[in-house]
Design an enzyme around this catalytic site. Structure first.
Site, PDB file in Angstrom:
ATOM      1  N   ASP A  66      40.286  53.543   5.708  1.00 38.33           N
ATOM      2  CA  ASP A  66      39.068  54.347   5.902  1.00 38.33           C
ATOM      3  C   ASP A  66      38.483  54.689   4.531  1.00 38.33           C
ATOM      4  O   ASP A  66      39.159  54.542   3.504  1.00 38.33           O
ATOM      5  CB  ASP A  66      39.394  55.644   6.667  1.00 38.33           C
ATOM      6  CG  ASP A  66      38.163  56.519   6.896  1.00 38.33           C
ATOM      7  OD1 ASP A  66      37.115  55.968   7.302  1.00 38.33           O
ATOM      8  OD2 ASP A  66      38.224  57.735   6.669  1.00 38.33           O
ATOM      9  N   SER A  67      37.267  55.200   4.546  1.00 34.59           N
ATOM     10  CA  SER A  67      36.642  55.655   3.290  1.00 34.59           C
ATOM     11  C   SER A  67      37.394  56.853   2.719  1.00 34.59           C
ATOM     12  O   SER A  67      37.222  57.180   1.546  1.00 34.59           O
ATOM     13  CB  SER A  67      35.195  56.066   3.556  1.00 34.59           C
ATOM     14  OG  SER A  67      35.166  57.173   4.441  1.00 34.59           O
ATOM     15  N   TYR A 111      31.072  56.804   2.676  1.00 34.62           N
ATOM     16  CA  TYR A 111      30.463  55.478   2.772  1.00 34.62           C
ATOM     17  C   TYR A 111      29.108  55.561   3.491  1.00 34.62           C
ATOM     18  O   TYR A 111      28.241  54.725   3.279  1.00 34.62           O
ATOM     19  CB  TYR A 111      31.357  54.552   3.613  1.00 34.62           C
ATOM     20  CG  TYR A 111      32.507  53.887   2.884  1.00 34.62           C
ATOM     21  CD1 TYR A 111      32.939  54.315   1.634  1.00 34.62           C
ATOM     22  CD2 TYR A 111      33.168  52.811   3.482  1.00 34.62           C
ATOM     23  CE1 TYR A 111      34.011  53.693   1.004  1.00 34.62           C
ATOM     24  CE2 TYR A 111      34.231  52.188   2.856  1.00 34.62           C
ATOM     25  CZ  TYR A 111      34.649  52.622   1.618  1.00 34.62           C
ATOM     26  OH  TYR A 111      35.704  52.004   1.009  1.00 34.62           O
ATOM     27  N   GLY A 112      28.994  56.569   4.374  1.00 34.94           N
ATOM     28  CA  GLY A 112      27.887  56.600   5.343  1.00 34.94           C
ATOM     29  C   GLY A 112      26.496  56.643   4.757  1.00 34.94           C
ATOM     30  O   GLY A 112      25.530  56.364   5.453  1.00 34.94           O
ATOM     31  N   CYS A 120      37.303  53.183  10.464  1.00 35.76           N
ATOM     32  CA  CYS A 120      36.053  53.760   9.953  1.00 35.76           C
ATOM     33  C   CYS A 120      34.913  53.116  10.738  1.00 35.76           C
ATOM     34  O   CYS A 120      34.773  51.884  10.721  1.00 35.76           O
ATOM     35  CB  CYS A 120      35.953  53.431   8.463  1.00 35.76           C
ATOM     36  SG  CYS A 120      34.417  53.958   7.688  1.00 35.76           S
ATOM     37  N   GLU A 159      36.672  65.893   3.303  1.00 38.25           N
ATOM     38  CA  GLU A 159      37.449  65.318   2.194  1.00 38.25           C
ATOM     39  C   GLU A 159      37.945  66.403   1.237  1.00 38.25           C
ATOM     40  O   GLU A 159      39.012  66.285   0.654  1.00 38.25           O
ATOM     41  CB  GLU A 159      36.586  64.325   1.398  1.00 38.25           C
ATOM     42  CG  GLU A 159      36.311  63.013   2.106  1.00 38.25           C
ATOM     43  CD  GLU A 159      37.541  62.142   2.245  1.00 38.25           C
ATOM     44  OE1 GLU A 159      38.266  61.955   1.264  1.00 38.25           O
ATOM     45  OE2 GLU A 159      37.794  61.652   3.369  1.00 38.25           O
ATOM     46  N   CYS A 174      32.470  59.133  14.170  1.00 40.28           N
ATOM     47  CA  CYS A 174      33.003  58.975  12.805  1.00 40.28           C
ATOM     48  C   CYS A 174      34.439  59.474  12.884  1.00 40.28           C
ATOM     49  O   CYS A 174      34.694  60.529  13.495  1.00 40.28           O
ATOM     50  CB  CYS A 174      32.183  59.807  11.829  1.00 40.28           C
ATOM     51  SG  CYS A 174      32.929  60.007  10.191  1.00 40.28           S
ATOM     52  N   HIS A 178      36.240  60.914  10.866  1.00 36.81           N
ATOM     53  CA  HIS A 178      36.473  62.234  10.263  1.00 36.81           C
ATOM     54  C   HIS A 178      36.246  63.359  11.276  1.00 36.81           C
ATOM     55  O   HIS A 178      36.809  64.443  11.134  1.00 36.81           O
ATOM     56  CB  HIS A 178      35.523  62.478   9.085  1.00 36.81           C
ATOM     57  CG  HIS A 178      35.901  61.803   7.797  1.00 36.81           C
ATOM     58  ND1 HIS A 178      35.755  60.454   7.587  1.00 36.81           N
ATOM     59  CD2 HIS A 178      36.418  62.307   6.640  1.00 36.81           C
ATOM     60  CE1 HIS A 178      36.140  60.155   6.353  1.00 36.81           C
ATOM     61  NE2 HIS A 178      36.556  61.258   5.757  1.00 36.81           N
TER      62      HIS A 178
HETATM   63  N1  DGL Z   1      35.366  57.886   8.707  1.00 35.82           N
HETATM   64  C1  DGL Z   1      34.168  57.157   8.454  1.00 35.82           C
HETATM   65  C2  DGL Z   1      33.486  56.690   9.721  1.00 35.82           C
HETATM   66  O1  DGL Z   1      34.138  56.653  10.743  1.00 35.82           O
HETATM   67  C3  DGL Z   1      33.522  57.639   7.324  1.00 35.82           C
HETATM   68  C4  DGL Z   1      32.347  57.941   6.912  1.00 35.82           C
HETATM   69  C5  DGL Z   1      31.909  58.063   5.522  1.00 35.82           C
HETATM   70  O2  DGL Z   1      32.660  57.804   4.602  1.00 35.82           O
HETATM   71  O3  DGL Z   1      30.737  58.393   5.408  1.00 35.82           O
HETATM   72  O4  DGL Z   1      32.345  56.329   9.739  1.00 35.82           O
END
Ligand code: DGL
Length: 273
Positions: free
Chosen positions: A8-9, A40-41, A71, A150, A182, A184
């Site tokens: 994951d990110s 990452y989003g 992710c 995070e 997501c 998270h």
């Molecule tokens: N956990 C990611 C997802 O499911 C992360 C998002 C991110 O890093 O913006 O999209």
């Protein structure tokens, strides 16, 4: 035992790892968090795709027998490319559970909270196009939530306030179902319940994702019957930012008793391309 890579990110994929350790505790796991680059989003499709592929290549070089791209954003932007380039092992992705949401909603109004990249992706919009016409989908980008999670602030008042702003349009539309799009966001479950109440149905696909991982492992490695019924395997936490913090956050965020597993932590070394 299989060695399973979960990527994951950042710490979001721990929600998937948690479920994997409940359903498939006997395997060994590498959890790879690219926290130095989260979120990452809000990054470009090209960047997300190239970085996700490089990290999955790294997991293959580490000897993984299967990879879960834990992710939604990386899945939306990169899964096709990853599957083409790393075709020798099963690659399991995650995507917002809008199909189960469409099946479970009573009033036909479904909220989807996901990253901007996921909501804008072709993959997500192709999925939306398959939904029955009676479903009204309220899309909402959760800008700013991932950095707070995070930072270990999932339960802070600042996070609750931001979440309340993001959930308002969904609440005002009268959604009876909310997709956590997501990985998270399951860590915000309590706050979401506080804001939206107990009656809203929350859709989190982690259980289904791990069932899919199990099916794919059984299909790919049918002779390895001895995988089941053994002791708890190992979990190695790799971070591109701070491996000690990652391990600490895993202990705080996950419901699994990690002490039952052999644990280690490492900083992500330079990626070979
Ligand atoms: N956990 C990611 C997802 O499911 C992360 C998002 C991110 O890093 O913006 O999209």
């Amino acid at each position: 035992m299989a060695l399973i890579g979960v990527f994951d990110s950042g710490v979001g994929g721990l929600s998937i790892l948690d479920e994997a350790l409940h359903q498939l505790p006997e395997h060994d796991y590498i959890y790879l968090a690219d926290s130095a680059n989260a979120p990452y989003g809000e990054k470009s499709s090209e960047w997300i795709s190239a970085r996700s592929l490089a990290l999955c290549r790294h997991l293959v070089q580490e000897g993984c027998d299967a990879i879960v791209v834990a992710c939604n954003t990386a899945t939306a932007e990169a899964i096709a490319k990853i599957r083409t380039e790393l075709s020798e092992i099963p690659i399991i992705g995650v995507e917002p559970g809008i199909k189960p949401a469409a099946m479970q909603t009573q009033n036909g109004i479904v909220g989807v909270l996901a990253t901007e990249a996921t909501l804008n992706s072709d993959k997500f919009n192709a999925l939306l196009a398959t939904l029955p016409a009676h479903c009204r989908i309220i899309k909402q980008a959760g800008a700013g939530l991932v950095p707070l999670i995070e930072a270990g602030s999932a339960d802070d008042s600042e996070t609750l306030e931001l979440l309340a702003t993001h959930l308002l349009p969904i609440q005002e539309a009268g959604a009876d179902t909310l997709v956590l799009g997501c990985t998270h966001y399951p860590f915000l479950r309590q706050s979401i319940r506080m804001l939206l109440g107990e009656s809203i149905t929350l859709i989190d696909t982690s259980e289904a994702v791990v069932r899919q991982l199990k099916r794919q492992l059984e299909a790919k490695y049918p002779r390895k019957q001895d995988w089941a019924n053994t002791d708890a395997g190992s979990v190695c936490f790799i971070s591109s930012k701070d491996e000690t913090k990652l391990l600490k956050m895993a202990e705080e965020l996950m419901s699994t008793d990690l002490q039952a597993h052999r644990l280690s932590a490492a900083l992500l070394s330079d990626l070979r391309s």
